[in-house]
Design an enzyme around this catalytic site. Sequence first.
Site, mmCIF file in Angstrom:
data_model
loop_
_atom_site.group_PDB
_atom_site.id
_atom_site.type_symbol
_atom_site.label_atom_id
_atom_site.label_comp_id
_atom_site.label_asym_id
_atom_site.label_seq_id
_atom_site.Cartn_x
_atom_site.Cartn_y
_atom_site.Cartn_z
ATOM 1 N N CYS A 413 46.069 24.474 18.709
ATOM 2 C CA CYS A 413 45.140 23.458 19.181
ATOM 3 C C CYS A 413 45.706 22.040 19.136
ATOM 4 C CB CYS A 413 43.832 23.544 18.413
ATOM 5 S SG CYS A 413 44.055 23.422 16.637
ATOM 6 N N HIS A 457 40.222 22.725 13.683
ATOM 7 C CA HIS A 457 40.457 22.682 15.115
ATOM 8 C C HIS A 457 40.675 21.230 15.536
ATOM 9 C CE1 HIS A 457 40.520 24.263 19.083
ATOM 10 N NE2 HIS A 457 39.352 23.740 19.488
ATOM 11 N N ASP A 473 37.979 20.533 25.489
ATOM 12 C CA ASP A 473 38.774 21.339 24.548
ATOM 13 C C ASP A 473 39.878 22.039 25.320
ATOM 14 O OD1 ASP A 473 39.873 22.861 22.614
ATOM 15 O OD2 ASP A 473 37.994 23.787 21.945
#
Lengths: 651, 321
Positions: A413, A457, A473
């Site tokens: 991520c 995250h 995202d």
Amino acid sequence: MAKPRGTDGSLLQSLPWTMSALVIAILPHVPYLPFWITGAFLGCASWRYAVEMRRRPLPSTWTRAGLALVCFLGVWATYSSISGVGPGSALLAIMAALKLLETRRRRDQFVLLFLSIFLVMSSLLREQYIWSLPYLVGSVVVIMTAWLRMAAGEAQTTRRSFMNSGRLILYAVPIAIAMWVFFPRISTPFWAVPVDTSRATTGLSEHMSPGDISELSQSNEVAFRVTFDGPIPEPRDRYWRGLILTEFDGRSWSGSSAPIMSSRARDKIETRGDPVEYEITLEPTMQQWVIALDIPTRWSIPRTYMGRQQQLVHETPIDQRIAYELTSFSDYRIGNDLSAANRRWYSRLPEQRNPRTHQLARELRADAGTDRDFVDAVLRMLNQEEFYYTLEPPLLGSDPIDRFLFDTREGFCEHYASAFSVLMRNAGIPARIVLGYHGGEVNPLGGHLIVRQSDAHAWVEVWLDGLGWHRVDPTAAVAPERIDIGASDAALEGIGETWGFNAPSRLLHRVVMTWDAVNAKWNAWVLGYGPETQDSFMRWLGMENPNWRKMILTLVGLVVGLVMLVSVLLMLRYRPPPRDPAAILYQRFVKKSRIEPRTGETARVFALRVRETGAIPDDIVDNVTNAYLDARYGPDDEQAFKKLKRVVGTI
Amino acid sequence: MQRSTTLESVPTGRADQRAVVDEARKALGQIILGKDPQISLALACLLARGHLLIEDLPGLGKTMLAQALARVLGLSFSRIQFTSDLLPADIIGVSVFRQESGEFEFQPGPVFSQLILADEVNRATPKAQSALLEAMEEYQVSVDGSTRPLPTPFFVVATQNPGDQIGTFPLPESQLDRFLMRVEIGYPNEESERELIAGEDRRQMLKSIEPVAGPEMLIALQSSVAQVHVSDALVNYIQALARHTRESADVEIGLSPRGSQALVAAARAHAFVENHSGVYPDDVQAVFAAIAGHRLKPSGNTRFRSPAELCQHVLDSVAIP
């Protein structure tokens, strides 16, 4: 200075117990203590025991003083300090061990047992787990047993001492519970426990340089637990915001040096849809960030404000577990417009770094009509080209974004969030990185959500005209499954596969979930019993406007009441043997004699001592003694008793 | 050796019986000098129908005490010197074939006396020991398939030398239990020893002493002893003592119920000897070491060096109710 005397073995009975009490008290400290202290402790204990066994003299005062000095300097050298939990408990442990070497009498053992209790208590300064309670109870039982062994000596069997200590603790339980419930909790403690600075901060890092990480360690530690008032949101909607990174130096991201409190941050939020009401129990992070779902509008945690980027910040690092209630909105819009200065600030990039990325951004932006189209184009690129999600990415070197986007194309991520933001900023779109958690695992037993460190995250918020700060995202574009099921579930599936069959992992899962549910309840009800919980509990009990005076009064009343109750129970249980009338008459003689009969001393031997004192004429002493023996132990009670009455009257 | 000691009348009144006991004590005190407590204990042991084990070094008057007891109480006496080659038949007796009658005839052994002195009992083999111990327990012996009763009263006074270690067979706990009391004699005090050295030979004196009682008298005394009053308070005391020995960390094996019974019986006899109206705690304390000393097994790490010390500690730790 007394000459060292040989020990006489009289402590052999109680010494092992005192030592066990000490050992149990030191056990929780052992993982934190340097090895030499544990070694020195064991050495001193065996030395002392050997001395007692062989009836040898204890080490001389000079030896002990020398040892104490050496140990003190040793602690100083190890910690370069003597204050704080670490050096403090090390000193306590080593001095308790040295105290063993001068333990000669019962009084010294009392000191040792007090020390054990203190050591047990000080272990709570380090950590409080659910198993701390059984440990506390167990260690107190052992210490009490040691106490009774010492006080009662050989008159009591070990078993009896053990049972007695258990009973004493049982008597104390209601009082302890009353103390715990009613002792006023204060939000700002008067005292501050110096916390070990050596303790690693778990949780979110305030820097992010994805290119420098080749392997992300997956910690299964719980970050926080959440209880929702309503239904639990879908996994894809569980974005837990933590801190915001805004500065990029070409290699790593960082936040602004200090979070700036902004009174307007809260006003910029426009909410839509239904609020989500929930409670978070956050494990200590040693950081100031307070986790919340998306954008919170209300939070019940004191000394916490909203920072400029709508993140929650606590005034001081969170060094203990806290529970707080929040209201959040998943459907929201932040801000109507961004000033030109801010726009520039959020698009800042270092000069001449990652040139290929710069080039790519310009090309893509030129192709796209609007900023939104550009965002979609980048996401499409990440989704359709050969980008891979991995926790073991290659190292990236000096222009990490370039290398990532064009060469390695493997990352997690942080890589995607970082690359995405850089692309945005290159196209003049303000972007910031959000660090937080995503997803979480529902515990079916507790009905709550567990979010672990492995759920950490990173995602991006970009400024789009008309939409305000908008969450994107990029990881979802690369690995949608990571977002849909969450990291924890993915890891658990892996367990089943590696084991080759499913049943054990299901069983394991259930065990893990049960343990977590118990832990969550324990945290919520016992460890989390703070000022707010106490206040509401007092109200629930029917106390109006609870304050510390009322609680103290209730507490005193309860403790006095409970002590009286236990005393009455004990009194009812205790049946004194029926007093013999002859014994009562004889007692008058004993009182007149002004000396106390010793244990196991017969009336005749006592009479001899009374005669020596001369307090009572010899013939009366003999008459009373003989009459008493006749009346008490002879066959003709009636006659003898009359005689005893008469002779006692003559005193 | 058999002596007829039928007194014309056996007194049953307490005062008369007391007079006999006092006389016996006095007579014994003339021979065994300066050992009044031991004499009282030995007398109490016989009055309580118990066997006596005297344990001490040689030359302290063990044998003399046994002989004097037999003489003063008018009992038939025989002495068996226990050696490692002693056979059970040497104790019990053998059947001898008589040529003239053509039949076996039983020749009774030394065990058929009213008072047996088993000297240095731990030097004989367990086989010989058990022949005596069986007689002590059963008051009869079995020879050639027939059971022969032993005379009444029947007492065994055994002596044992604690210093001997080599070539001895110490009595196990279960057999020690058959002796009601174990007493130690100890060295005489200076004054007594002076009289022993300078005075008349004790063996000669023993011959000149007249018995003060006989078997019938002794039996009468024994039944009187069994009737000495024991109050509830005293039963509580004995229970407390027994409980303490069982719970104390210094004792591995405490006093058994049989030990408590023995304690009461011996305390009764002692109260009788001391002319108490009932059993006093003093009587219990006086006999406690003799009763419990060989019945308690001290634990391994006890700090008491002798059974007497341990017993005294028990007495000092238990309150008298």
